[in-house]
Design a protein around this motif. Structure first.
Motif, PDB file in Angstrom:
ATOM      1  N   SER A  83       0.824  -1.209   0.000  1.00 27.50           N
ATOM      2  CA  SER A  83       0.000   0.000   0.000  1.00 27.50           C
ATOM      3  C   SER A  83       0.857   1.258   0.000  1.00 27.50           C
ATOM      4  O   SER A  83       0.415   2.308  -0.475  1.00 27.50           O
ATOM      5  N   ALA A  84       2.084   1.179   0.510  1.00 28.94           N
ATOM      6  CA  ALA A  84       2.979   2.345   0.492  1.00 28.94           C
ATOM      7  C   ALA A  84       3.265   2.767  -0.953  1.00 28.94           C
ATOM      8  O   ALA A  84       3.372   3.964  -1.240  1.00 28.94           O
ATOM      9  N   GLY A  85       3.383   1.812  -1.847  1.00 24.24           N
ATOM     10  CA  GLY A  85       3.597   2.137  -3.262  1.00 24.24           C
ATOM     11  C   GLY A  85       2.403   2.857  -3.852  1.00 24.24           C
ATOM     12  O   GLY A  85       2.561   3.820  -4.614  1.00 24.24           O
ATOM     13  N   ALA A  86       1.198   2.403  -3.492  1.00 25.45           N
ATOM     14  CA  ALA A  86      -0.019   3.064  -3.982  1.00 25.45           C
ATOM     15  C   ALA A  86      -0.114   4.476  -3.423  1.00 25.45           C
ATOM     16  O   ALA A  86      -0.447   5.426  -4.140  1.00 25.45           O
ATOM     17  N   ILE A  87       0.227   4.628  -2.137  1.00 25.26           N
ATOM     18  CA  ILE A  87       0.188   5.949  -1.516  1.00 25.26           C
ATOM     19  C   ILE A  87       1.201   6.878  -2.174  1.00 25.26           C
ATOM     20  O   ILE A  87       0.902   8.038  -2.471  1.00 25.26           O
ATOM     21  N   GLN A  88       2.389   6.364  -2.421  1.00 21.18           N
ATOM     22  CA  GLN A  88       3.431   7.164  -3.063  1.00 21.18           C
ATOM     23  C   GLN A  88       2.984   7.606  -4.460  1.00 21.18           C
ATOM     24  O   GLN A  88       3.198   8.754  -4.855  1.00 21.18           O
ATOM     25  N   GLN A  89       2.374   6.708  -5.194  1.00 17.11           N
ATOM     26  CA  GLN A  89       1.887   7.047  -6.535  1.00 17.11           C
ATOM     27  C   GLN A  89       0.810   8.128  -6.467  1.00 17.11           C
ATOM     28  O   GLN A  89       0.812   9.062  -7.273  1.00 17.11           O
TER      29      GLN A  89
END
Length: 179
Positions: A83-89
């Motif tokens: 989910s950190a990747g989705a948040i970063q995106q």
């Protein structure tokens, strides 16, 4: 009447174990949600999920399980960042949109300045024409006045046509702007 037998939860069905009324996972993974538990089990493992649920006070466990399920699904999509990747995106998209809004606001200000300048130029041209018309009328001796106009109406169409200036010749437009 015979009591309805207890149906095992999705976790116990998948793990092939006996599901009783004390099953910690049953309230969060009902029998019809086998796919949801399968993802959670694949990412975290059943014993880790049980440990995570036990660490949270009972009133907050439902939210904790929702977060675990969300993170497990995010990890399936992006095994490294989850989910950190989705948040970063999403944060990157927000920054790009902020920059776009700032650019558009700057462009709007620029167009408004151009519009204001154009309106000032038009008003200045009209004022010059008005003063020029009065000067011409005052210079003409009244006994020789042969203009087919009413001197008391300095804005009559005939006078305006006779002394009109094209503001576009004096103030050429530069740049691409919209009113």
């Amino acid at each position: 009447m015979e009591a309805k037998p207890h149906q095992p939860c999705a976790a116990c069905r998948m793990l092939r174990r006996r599901c009783d009324a004390k099953c910690l996972l049953a309230p969060y993974f009902p029998a019809d949600q086998l796919d949801k538990f399968a993802v959670v089990h694949r990412v975290f493992g059943a014993s880790n999920v049980i440990k995570m649920i036990q660490m949270v006070e009972e009133t907050k466990r439902e939210d904790a399980v929702k977060a675990i399920v969300y993170e497990a699904m995010a990890r399936v999509r992006d095994p490294v960042y989850g989910s950190a990747g989705a948040i970063q995106q999403l944060q990157k998209m927000v920054q790009e949109l902020k920059m776009e809004v700032e650019t558009m606001n700057a462009r709007v200000s620029e167009v408004q300045e151009q519009r204001d300048q154009l309106l000032m130029n038009i008003a200045h041209t009209n004022l010059l024409q008005h003063h020029h018309q009065h000067d011409v009328i005052d210079l003409v001796p009244h006994h020789h006045h042969q203009f087919p106009i009413n001197v008391q109406d300095p804005f009559s169409d005939d006078l305006y046509d006779a002394f009109s200036l094209d503001p576009m010749d004096q103030f050429p437009l530069r740049g691409d702007w919209v009113l």
